[in-house]
Each structure stands twice: as C-alpha cells, then as structure tokens.
Design a protein around this motif. Structure first.
Motif, mmCIF file in Angstrom:
data_model
loop_
_atom_site.group_PDB
_atom_site.id
_atom_site.type_symbol
_atom_site.label_atom_id
_atom_site.label_comp_id
_atom_site.label_asym_id
_atom_site.label_seq_id
_atom_site.Cartn_x
_atom_site.Cartn_y
_atom_site.Cartn_z
ATOM 1 N N ASN A 66 0.405 -2.596 -1.838
ATOM 2 C CA ASN A 66 -0.825 -1.951 -1.398
ATOM 3 C C ASN A 66 -1.123 -2.450 0.010
ATOM 4 O O ASN A 66 -1.603 -3.549 0.197
ATOM 5 N N SER A 67 -0.801 -1.632 1.000
ATOM 6 C CA SER A 67 -1.078 -2.017 2.387
ATOM 7 C C SER A 67 -2.372 -1.355 2.882
ATOM 8 O O SER A 67 -2.692 -1.429 4.064
ATOM 9 N N GLY A 68 -3.114 -0.736 1.983
ATOM 10 C CA GLY A 68 -4.375 -0.096 2.334
ATOM 11 C C GLY A 68 -5.557 -1.022 2.166
ATOM 12 O O GLY A 68 -5.411 -2.230 1.941
ATOM 13 N N LYS A 69 -6.752 -0.443 2.240
ATOM 14 C CA LYS A 69 -7.995 -1.218 2.151
ATOM 15 C C LYS A 69 -8.705 -1.033 0.817
ATOM 16 O O LYS A 69 -9.739 -1.636 0.580
ATOM 17 N N ARG A 70 -8.157 -0.175 -0.050
ATOM 18 C CA ARG A 70 -8.770 0.096 -1.344
ATOM 19 C C ARG A 70 -7.803 -0.262 -2.463
ATOM 20 O O ARG A 70 -6.590 -0.239 -2.269
ATOM 21 N N ALA A 104 -1.855 -6.805 -2.065
ATOM 22 C CA ALA A 104 -1.044 -7.288 -3.195
ATOM 23 C C ALA A 104 0.193 -6.408 -3.373
ATOM 24 O O ALA A 104 0.239 -5.265 -2.924
ATOM 25 N N SER A 105 1.194 -6.978 -4.049
ATOM 26 C CA SER A 105 2.413 -6.212 -4.329
ATOM 27 C C SER A 105 2.998 -6.642 -5.663
ATOM 28 O O SER A 105 2.662 -7.703 -6.182
ATOM 29 N N THR A 106 3.860 -5.800 -6.188
ATOM 30 C CA THR A 106 4.613 -6.170 -7.374
ATOM 31 C C THR A 106 5.757 -7.066 -6.920
ATOM 32 O O THR A 106 6.079 -7.123 -5.731
#
Length: 181
Positions: free
Chosen positions: A164-168, A114-116
C-alpha cells in the motif's frame, strides 16, 4: 472421546503442520503434539481457540462425521486471522478449512506504507480484487497498480507481494489456487 485423533485429522485436512496450527491458535507446537497424542486435555477455551484456527465450531467437532454437512454461507465472525498478520497488515481466512479445497480466498488489509511478505514463486494462480484503496502488485521485477474496483490475475510462479503506497487503507480479496496461504 479421544479428541487427539480427531484434531490431527482436522489439522491434516486443513493442510497445516502442528507448528502452523500452534501459531494460529497462539499455542506451542509441543502442546499441539501432546493433544494429538492424547497426552493432555485442553480447556474448553483452548479447544475453542484451536477449533477457530481450524474453522470448526464446537458443535461440528463433537457431531458425528455422518451428520456433517458442508456449509455454503460463511459469516463474518467465522473469519480466522492468519498468524502471518502484523501491525499494518491483516490477512484473514474467509473460508474455514479452505486448504482442502481448490481455491483459498483471503481478505488482505493494508494500512498506508504496509506490505505483505514477499512470496517466492510457487505452483498455481492468484487473483485479487481491490475492494478499497489502491495497491501496488509487485510481480517479479514489475510493479502493477490496481485501484478500487480493479482486479489482477497471474501465474504465481514469480516472486510477488502487495504494498500500500497510498494514503488510505487498502482491502483486497485475494484468491490462491491451489491454496498457498
């Protein structure tokens, strides 16, 4: 008591348009306009929704202006979710009526992927502190990665957003000055 004038004053102090307030309270702009012109009266539940969006309690709303004291501590339950939130992205206003102050702190929560929304350049400065996870700060044509415990600070005159390009899940305390959310 005519509540329309008082609602309009609080809305303007918060730097909100009627449409902004309507979106935050899940109402229509027309209904907000009718309230402010004392053409209709809200139910207690609807008034509470409006006041929550403005960061004001029922008690504060009906208290005389001379009796008001600016709070210092703001409780978790006083946070107001932004109308800009969507699945995977939650933006919460931490300080009620922050629009009338020099800074506006918000809590940004992003699920993986997700992103802003990208924000075009504007006047002011922004600061972020990563409370959990890792986030990519897109600033103009560059990408800066910040992990838990890292912070970022930049002039807001360039297009910017978080992803959020991570997994958490990611949680970021984000502060804009002057208020821009």
């Amino acid at each position: 008591m005519k509540i329309g004038k008082r609602l309009r004053r609080l809305r303007l102090q918060a730097g909100l348009t009627q449409e902004d307030l309507a979106n935050r309270a899940d109402l229509t702009k027309g209904f907000i306009s009718q309230l402010e012109n004392d053409a209709t009266s809200p139910s207690i539940a609807t008034l509470e929704d409006i006041l929550n969006a403005l960061g004001v309690t029922l008690g504060e709303f009906f208290r005389e202006d001379g009796d008001r004291e600016d709070p210092v501590v703001f409780r978790r339950e006083e946070r107001v979710p932004s109308g800009e939130s969507e699945p995977g992205f939650l933006l919460s206003f931490l300080i009620p009526r922050a629009h009338r102050h020099l800074m506006e702190p918000v809590l940004v929560e992003l699920e993986p992927g997700a992103s802003t929304e990208p924000i075009g350049g504007h006047e002011g400065e922004e600061f972020g502190f990563v409370l959990a996870g890792q986030v990519d700060l897109h600033l103009g044509d560059r990408v800066h990665r910040a992990r838990k415990g890292d912070c970022f600070y930049y002039p807001a005159d360039r297009r910017h957003w978080l992803k959020n390009s991570g997994k958490r899940p990611v949680t970021v305390l984000w502060v804009a000055s002057p208020p821009s959310f």
